[in-house]
Design an enzyme around this catalytic site. Structure first.
Site, PDB file in Angstrom:
ATOM      1  N   ASP A 249       0.855  -1.185   0.000  1.00  0.00           N
ATOM      2  CA  ASP A 249       0.000   0.000   0.000  1.00  0.00           C
ATOM      3  C   ASP A 249       0.892   1.236   0.000  1.00  0.00           C
ATOM      4  OD1 ASP A 249      -3.025   0.890   0.689  1.00  0.00           O
ATOM      5  OD2 ASP A 249      -1.597   2.244   1.672  1.00  0.00           O
ATOM      6  N   ASN A 257      -2.728  12.773  -3.909  1.00  0.00           N
ATOM      7  CA  ASN A 257      -3.821  13.204  -4.783  1.00  0.00           C
ATOM      8  C   ASN A 257      -4.314  14.598  -4.412  1.00  0.00           C
ATOM      9  OD1 ASN A 257      -4.137  11.140  -6.679  1.00  0.00           O
ATOM     10  ND2 ASN A 257      -5.398   9.907  -5.316  1.00  0.00           N
ATOM     11  N   ASP A 266      -2.119   9.141 -10.581  1.00  0.00           N
ATOM     12  CA  ASP A 266      -2.113   8.053 -11.566  1.00  0.00           C
ATOM     13  C   ASP A 266      -0.699   7.747 -12.046  1.00  0.00           C
ATOM     14  OD1 ASP A 266      -4.833   7.943 -11.324  1.00  0.00           O
ATOM     15  OD2 ASP A 266      -5.258   8.992 -13.218  1.00  0.00           O
ATOM     16  N   GLU A 292      -4.778   2.117  -4.276  1.00  0.00           N
ATOM     17  CA  GLU A 292      -3.325   2.172  -4.166  1.00  0.00           C
ATOM     18  C   GLU A 292      -2.765   0.892  -3.576  1.00  0.00           C
ATOM     19  OE1 GLU A 292      -4.816   4.250  -0.345  1.00  0.00           O
ATOM     20  OE2 GLU A 292      -5.476   4.000  -2.421  1.00  0.00           O
TER      21      GLU A 292
END
Length: 378
Positions: A249, A257, A266, A292
């Site tokens: 993770d 983000n 991305d 993620e």
């Protein structure tokens, strides 16, 4: 002058034959049928015309064959040159129906000659070649012409030039029977080839769709669906070999983000996928299973080996210097060796717990079953 003419003819012939071969190899089924029919008509017409002259059956009888040859070759050339068979095939059918039929019927014995064979071949050819171009009108024209000629023969039998000797009848019947057999053979072979080609294309399309349905579009890794199916298959077929799983993770991905936007997020996911793929074996299954979250399934790998892989990946991610916006990206890892009696759900639950413990420890670390057991109080 003669040499130039020969070179020109040679160049033209090479070019035209190349087009013919290309069309016959890659063209549609109807186009290939059209080429087969005209080629058969040309070759058999030549052979039949030569044999009639040789056996003394009369120049007029041979001229009919040469006329068929000339028309067949002209239409074949037109079709190949235009790369279109619809218009040339209709021209050929109308020529057969309204010109060659009556001539062959009158001068080749009517119902006792080759005309009925030619009628059957023509109707079959129309049905196959023009099946997607409304062939009903042409078929009706052929039926009407056949009925009209048969009716005329019944009313005025003296109009028909019957075969003068048995040899002529045998040659005529043999040549047309040969044409029918060849037509049947090439028709079936072309249908079979077209069927095989379409089955092959269908299989390729199905495999491509299956591949696309198993791939995560953003990262190019396997998706969750494929990973779970592979997981279940490995657990079902394992034979006393070690199987481990690593769950990964990205740390503070929501903050990435929020601070830099989803395009940067991305890009981060895509770069991480590249790192994971580059630093694992071909036999390992690497998948993106969530936003993620990533999962690596390692066959023939025990916990210490899997922990070593996880630590190497963790360090590689930390040292990577090409993250967008010059960020420092880290990831947390859970490492779980699968027991013989575990199923997919229990394994995912176990490795997810280990990942959670890695987050609790401050992130950017690896937690395995053994480590967790050693750290927890007795």
């Amino acid at each position: 002058m003669i040499r130039w003419l020969l070179n020109t003819i040679h160049t033209w012939a090479q070019s035209w034959i190349a087009k013919l071969v290309n069309t016959f190899t890659y063209g549609a089924l109807e186009f290939r049928f059209f080429i087969v029919i005209l080629s058969l008509g040309t070759l058999v017409g030549i052979a039949d015309g030569v044999s009639k002259v040789f056996f003394g059956f009369g120049l007029l009888s041979a001229v009919q064959n040469w006329l068929v040859v000339l028309i067949s070759f002209a239409v074949l050339y037109l079709a190949i040159d235009l790369n279109n068979f619809v218009l040339p095939s209709k021209i050929m059918v109308y020529m057969l129906t309204f010109v060659l039929y009556p001539v062959i019927w009158l001068y080749e014995g009517g119902l006792d000659g080759s005309a009925p064979y030619l009628f059957v071949i023509t109707v079959a050819a129309i049905a196959i070649v023009l099946r997607q171009h409304k062939p009903q009108v042409l078929v009706i024209c052929n039926l009407c012409m056949f009925g009209l000629l048969a009716w005329m023969q019944y009313l005025f039998p003296e109009m028909i030039r019957y075969h003068e000797n048995p040899a002529h009848r045998i040659l005529d019947a043999t040549s047309m029977a040969l044409v029918c057999l060849l037509f049947l053979y090439f028709s079936l072979s072309q249908i079979l080839d077209d069927y095989k080609r379409k089955v092959g294309q269908l299989n390729e399309t199905q495999q491509r769709l299956e591949h696309l349905s198993s791939i995560d579009s953003l990262t190019g890794l396997y998706n969750r669906r494929y990973a779970m199916n592979k997981f279940a298959m490995v657990l079902q077929n394992r034979r006393r070999t070690s199987v481990s799983v690593i769950m990964i993770d990205i740390d503070h991905f929501k903050a990435i983000n929020d601070a830099h936007g989803h395009l940067v997020g991305d890009k981060t996911l895509s770069l991480l996928a590249t790192i994971l793929s580059a630093h694992t074996r071909e036999s390992d299954t690497v998948a993106r299973i969530g936003g993620e979250e990533f999962l690596i399934l390692l066959e023939n790998t025990d916990e210490p080996q899997a922990r070593l892989v996880a630590n190497n990946l963790r360090q590689t991610i930390l040292d990577y210097s090409h993250w967008p916006k010059a960020m420092t990206v880290t990831a947390s890892f859970g490492v779980f060796e699968i027991d013989q009696d575990k199923d997919v759900d229990s394994v995912l639950e176990g490795v997810d717990l280990l990942l959670y413990k890695a987050k609790q420890k401050g992130r950017n670390c690896v937690v395995s079953q053994t480590q967790l057991a050693e750290e927890e109080p007795a």
